[in-house]
Design an enzyme around this catalytic site. Structure first.
Site, PDB file in Angstrom:
ATOM      1  N   HIS A  94       0.842  -1.196   0.000  1.00 50.22           N
ATOM      2  CA  HIS A  94       0.000   0.000   0.000  1.00 50.22           C
ATOM      3  C   HIS A  94       0.878   1.247   0.000  1.00 50.22           C
ATOM      4  O   HIS A  94       2.044   1.208   0.367  1.00 50.22           O
ATOM      5  CB  HIS A  94      -0.973   0.028   1.183  1.00 50.22           C
ATOM      6  CG  HIS A  94      -0.358   0.065   2.551  1.00 50.22           C
ATOM      7  ND1 HIS A  94       0.480  -0.903   3.033  1.00 50.22           N
ATOM      8  CD2 HIS A  94      -0.500   0.962   3.559  1.00 50.22           C
ATOM      9  CE1 HIS A  94       0.837  -0.630   4.268  1.00 50.22           C
ATOM     10  NE2 HIS A  94       0.267   0.505   4.621  1.00 50.22           N
ATOM     11  N   GLU A 145       6.323  -1.832   5.532  1.00 50.37           N
ATOM     12  CA  GLU A 145       5.857  -2.495   6.750  1.00 50.37           C
ATOM     13  C   GLU A 145       6.043  -4.007   6.679  1.00 50.37           C
ATOM     14  O   GLU A 145       5.965  -4.698   7.710  1.00 50.37           O
ATOM     15  CB  GLU A 145       4.384  -2.159   6.988  1.00 50.37           C
ATOM     16  CG  GLU A 145       4.148  -0.698   7.359  1.00 50.37           C
ATOM     17  CD  GLU A 145       2.675  -0.371   7.548  1.00 50.37           C
ATOM     18  OE1 GLU A 145       1.837  -1.298   7.441  1.00 50.37           O
ATOM     19  OE2 GLU A 145       2.355   0.799   7.815  1.00 50.37           O
TER      20      GLU A 145
END
Length: 279
Positions: free
Chosen positions: A192, A237
């Site tokens: 993302h 992440e």
């Protein structure tokens, strides 16, 4: 001796937490993501870990851009939440495990890591969402040790460095003298980018989940720039999953796994693994 009972990687976008808070898990379009946690809840009921070590990236509660440690570990007896800019949250408190925290810290330093040590530490949605997914109803029975990985501002740790951090944590847990079970959580991602809503790379995400199980070292050969190109800026992440897998060493079995895209603006994923039973 302490033992690692399993490892869990999960997405943590605020939409997940808001859905849990509203009690609408069965009504949202990404309900299959929550369904994947049903076997996880059964597994937790059987294994009953005592401590959760949570790798995540801080979203401005503890560290601003003028003071961004590469790795930071909590050594507190209690962790509280705070407002990240979404409005004042419900006050919550999470029990720490300071004796194990200090053992980890000392072991990491001996292993040539130099984490920032936080005797006080606020806990943000990246960690809290993962715990709420694991333990519905805001009743978190495990003690918590937060470990922050910088996924925000260069210089960023490489995938290999995060994998080695996880390995060092795994060795430290194994050398802790108390008979406790430890769950390792990697909370983040997958693909993302906040600046490009909807930038989701499903083939990369699915490949990542395959490699986490079968060949995690393959993921350590990516550069940070390559991950950003493939998975977006916030795709970094992924480092939390890589650290988690480093801690859960050796061959593993998959207890439950689910991928659903999109969840908000991310490729939403969850995977629970446990060390493969010896033959």
């Amino acid at each position: 001796m302490a033992r690692i009972t399993g490892g869990l990687g999960t997405s943590h976008v605020p939409m997940i937490g808001r859905t849990i808070a509203a009690g609408t898990q069965a009504e949202v379009s990404f309900a299959p993501f929550f369904d994947g946690y049903v076997p996880v809840h059964r597994w937790l009921g059987e294994r009953k870990p005592d401590v959760a070590i949570v790798f995540y990236n801080d979203h401005g509660l503890n560290f601003a851009l003028d003071n961004m440690p590469t790795f930071a570990i909590g050594a507190a007896g209690e962790y509280r939440n705070a407002d990240e800019g979404w409005g004042e949250p419900e006050p919550r408190s999470f029990r720490g495990a300071p004796e194990l925290s200090w053992h980890l810290i000392q072991s990491l330093v001996a292993d040539e890591f130099d984490p920032s040590v936080c005797r006080e530490m606020l806990f943000d949605h990246a960690g809290i969402t993962a715990l709420d997914l694991l333990y519905p109803g805001h009743d978190v029975p495990v003690a918590v040790i937060p470990i922050v990985i910088n996924a925000v501002q260069p210089p960023l740790p490489t995938p290999l460095r995060c994998y080695k951090l996880g390995q060092a944590i795994g060795r430290a847990v194994a050398s802790f003298g108390q008979d406790i079970g430890v769950l390792i959580v990697g909370s983040g991602g997958l693909s993302h980018e906040l600046g490009e809503f909807g930038k989701i790379n499903q083939p990369f995400d699915r490949m990542t989940m395959d490699k986490i199980v079968a060949d995690p070292e393959a993921l350590t050969r990516y550069t940070n720039d390559e991950i950003v190109d493939l998975a977006g800026a916030q795709g970094l992440e992924l480092m939390t999953w890589i650290a988690m897998r480093g801690a859960v060493a050796g061959a593993v079995d998959v207890v439950s796994s689910v991928y659903h895209a999109p969840i908000s603006h991310t490729g939403g994923a969850m995977m629970l693994i446990e060390p493969k039973a010896e033959a």
